[in-house]
Design a protein around this motif. Structure first.
Motif, mmCIF file in Angstrom:
data_model
loop_
_atom_site.group_PDB
_atom_site.id
_atom_site.type_symbol
_atom_site.label_atom_id
_atom_site.label_comp_id
_atom_site.label_asym_id
_atom_site.label_seq_id
_atom_site.Cartn_x
_atom_site.Cartn_y
_atom_site.Cartn_z
ATOM 1 N N ILE A 45 0.856 -1.186 0.000
ATOM 2 C CA ILE A 45 0.000 0.000 0.000
ATOM 3 C C ILE A 45 0.891 1.234 0.000
ATOM 4 C CG2 ILE A 45 -1.806 1.273 1.223
ATOM 5 C CD1 ILE A 45 -2.542 -1.417 2.577
ATOM 6 N N ILE A 46 0.760 2.042 -1.036
ATOM 7 C CA ILE A 46 1.520 3.294 -1.131
ATOM 8 C C ILE A 46 0.568 4.435 -0.825
ATOM 9 C CG2 ILE A 46 2.969 4.751 -2.592
ATOM 10 C CD1 ILE A 46 3.444 2.256 -4.357
ATOM 11 N N GLU A 47 0.860 5.164 0.241
ATOM 12 C CA GLU A 47 -0.010 6.268 0.655
ATOM 13 C C GLU A 47 0.738 7.586 0.535
ATOM 14 O OE1 GLU A 47 -2.902 6.391 4.314
ATOM 15 O OE2 GLU A 47 -1.023 7.336 4.900
ATOM 16 N N MET A 48 0.149 8.516 -0.217
ATOM 17 C CA MET A 48 0.769 9.830 -0.429
ATOM 18 C C MET A 48 -0.176 10.940 0.019
ATOM 19 S SD MET A 48 2.155 9.032 -4.287
ATOM 20 C CE MET A 48 0.635 8.115 -4.656
ATOM 21 N N LYS A 49 0.409 12.005 0.523
ATOM 22 C CA LYS A 49 -0.376 13.181 0.913
ATOM 23 C C LYS A 49 0.130 14.370 0.109
ATOM 24 C CE LYS A 49 -1.549 16.176 4.822
ATOM 25 N NZ LYS A 49 -1.274 16.498 6.247
ATOM 26 N N HIS A 50 -0.768 15.030 -0.628
ATOM 27 C CA HIS A 50 -0.331 16.157 -1.444
ATOM 28 C C HIS A 50 -0.574 17.486 -0.737
ATOM 29 C CE1 HIS A 50 -4.319 17.627 -2.672
ATOM 30 N NE2 HIS A 50 -4.691 16.375 -2.899
ATOM 31 N N ALA A 51 0.180 18.495 -1.159
ATOM 32 C CA ALA A 51 0.048 19.835 -0.592
ATOM 33 C C ALA A 51 -1.192 20.513 -1.164
ATOM 34 C CB ALA A 51 1.298 20.652 -0.918
ATOM 35 N N GLU A 52 -1.527 21.661 -0.600
ATOM 36 C CA GLU A 52 -2.672 22.425 -1.091
ATOM 37 C C GLU A 52 -2.445 22.842 -2.543
ATOM 38 O OE1 GLU A 52 -5.647 23.264 0.154
ATOM 39 O OE2 GLU A 52 -5.239 21.967 1.884
ATOM 40 N N ARG A 53 -3.522 22.842 -3.316
ATOM 41 C CA ARG A 53 -3.447 23.182 -4.732
ATOM 42 C C ARG A 53 -4.386 24.331 -5.077
ATOM 43 N NH1 ARG A 53 -1.929 19.923 -8.728
ATOM 44 N NH2 ARG A 53 -3.860 20.353 -9.879
ATOM 45 N N ASN A 54 -4.051 25.027 -6.189
ATOM 46 C CA ASN A 54 -4.923 26.099 -6.663
ATOM 47 C C ASN A 54 -6.171 25.538 -7.326
ATOM 48 O OD1 ASN A 54 -3.083 28.076 -5.820
ATOM 49 N ND2 ASN A 54 -1.919 27.899 -7.733
ATOM 50 N N ASN A 93 -6.166 -0.998 -6.921
ATOM 51 C CA ASN A 93 -6.956 0.165 -6.497
ATOM 52 C C ASN A 93 -6.096 1.426 -6.511
ATOM 53 O OD1 ASN A 93 -9.225 1.546 -5.520
ATOM 54 N ND2 ASN A 93 -8.574 1.318 -3.397
ATOM 55 N N VAL A 94 -6.691 2.527 -6.973
ATOM 56 C CA VAL A 94 -6.112 3.865 -6.821
ATOM 57 C C VAL A 94 -7.226 4.722 -6.242
ATOM 58 C CG1 VAL A 94 -5.047 5.852 -7.933
ATOM 59 C CG2 VAL A 94 -4.559 3.551 -8.790
ATOM 60 N N LEU A 95 -7.074 5.091 -4.977
ATOM 61 C CA LEU A 95 -8.139 5.790 -4.252
ATOM 62 C C LEU A 95 -7.702 7.207 -3.901
ATOM 63 C CD1 LEU A 95 -10.900 5.615 -2.727
ATOM 64 C CD2 LEU A 95 -9.588 4.851 -0.726
ATOM 65 N N TYR A 96 -8.594 8.176 -4.132
ATOM 66 C CA TYR A 96 -8.311 9.566 -3.778
ATOM 67 C C TYR A 96 -9.292 10.048 -2.727
ATOM 68 C CZ TYR A 96 -7.577 14.608 -4.117
ATOM 69 O OH TYR A 96 -7.314 15.924 -3.818
ATOM 70 N N TYR A 130 -5.275 12.664 0.482
ATOM 71 C CA TYR A 130 -4.531 11.404 0.434
ATOM 72 C C TYR A 130 -4.808 10.633 -0.856
ATOM 73 C CZ TYR A 130 -3.527 12.189 5.361
ATOM 74 O OH TYR A 130 -3.091 12.729 6.547
ATOM 75 N N ILE A 131 -3.726 10.082 -1.415
ATOM 76 C CA ILE A 131 -3.791 9.215 -2.588
ATOM 77 C C ILE A 131 -3.248 7.858 -2.159
ATOM 78 C CG2 ILE A 131 -3.066 8.846 -4.973
ATOM 79 C CD1 ILE A 131 -2.373 11.923 -4.971
#
Length: 285
Positions: free
Chosen positions: A119-128, A157-160, A164-165
């Motif tokens: 399981i690869i879990e990523m957290k992205h920064a705020e976006r415009n 699975n690719v869940l958003y 979190y991705i």
């Protein structure tokens, strides 16, 4: 020739129309048409670290359990038992991740347990601009299939869930053929890409949507094995130990309060009965 899929190589040469190079640290010959095994990549990274030539990303942090100088078997597969060069050894899974407590050199690791789910879990920064879940899913699936050559059926699975991705890769021992790349190797290449330390030569991963780069603040990889890991309480992290201690103390305190309350209540009931008996004797008299 150049090894496009592994910059940590030397002595590259053409053999039967394919580029073959020697992996740094081990000298093992690797086919540059496919991914190099995670074990050989870790060994190469340790070799670069020892020579003082390692390039550290800006946000690099030490992961003492994650990076070590591994023992690799045939075809670059991790050996089930790994040691740190002294008398401390542990057992690993096919992803090279420690799955037992650390012991002395007498430790027995009877089999190399397969990692069947990553399981690869990523957290992205705020976006415009907001992310389109369908576009995001399409991008990561196509990237993993084309860039890391993983059969699409292993991407389950690719869940958003903003921000979190989560990407699920599943590949048990009965499904994987000799031609399939391993999900552990894919996850290692992918993690290096998103953390800015790509293993590819002059081919960095660009993640952008609607002309805006996707900045990832945090990436965590979780491993699930076909056989449950073997850890004992004494090797739990200090934070988890602290939580357990607090819970135990709270339970003990609650029991003590309950016992004291019942004792006091019992004494009060006994005193009340005694007084009632005395009153009855007085009236009878």
């Amino acid at each position: 020739c150049l090894c496009e899929k592994n910059k940590r190589t030397s002595n590259c040469r053409l053999q039967n129309g394919a580029c073959w190079c020697d992996s740094l640290g081990s000298g093992e010959s690797v086919n540059c048409e496919t991914l190099t095994s995670k074990c050989l990549l870790m060994k190469a990274e340790m070799s670069r670290s020892k020579s003082g030539r390692r390039e550290k990303p800006k946000d690099a942090f030490e992961d003492t359990d994650g990076l070590y100088d591994p023992e690799c078997g045939d075809a670059g597969v991790f050996k089930a038992k790994q040691c740190n060069g002294t008398s401390t050894c542990w057992c690993v899974n096919t992803a090279g991740v420690r799955r037992t407590d650390k012991h002395d050199a007498d430790l027995k690791c009877n089999e190399l347990v397969r990692t069947m789910w990553i399981i690869i879990e990523m957290k992205h920064a705020e976006r415009n601009t907001p992310l389109n879940p369908d576009a995001l899913k399409k991008f990561f699936k196509e990237t993993i299939i084309n860039r890391y050559m993983l059969n699409g059926r292993y991407i389950t699975n690719v869940l958003y869930e903003k921000p979190y991705i989560t990407i699920d890769l599943k590949q048990n021992s009965s499904e994987k053929s000799a031609e399939d790349v391993d999900i552990a190797d894919v996850a290692y290449y992918f993690e290096k890409d998103v953390k800015g330390d790509s293993i590819f030569l002059n081919n960095h991963l660009n993640i952008s949507f609607d002309n805006e780069n996707l900045v990832l603040e945090k990436t965590v990889v979780y491993y699930i094995d076909e056989v449950a890991p073997e850890f004992s309480m004494k090797f739990l992290t200090p934070g988890l130990v602290a939580v357990i201690v607090v819970v135990v103390v709270a339970i003990v305190a609650a029991i003590v309060v309950l016992v004291l309350t019942r004792r006091r209540k019992g004494k009060y009931v006994k005193a009340e009965v005694k007084e009632m008996n005395e009153m009855h004797r007085g009236l009878n008299a």
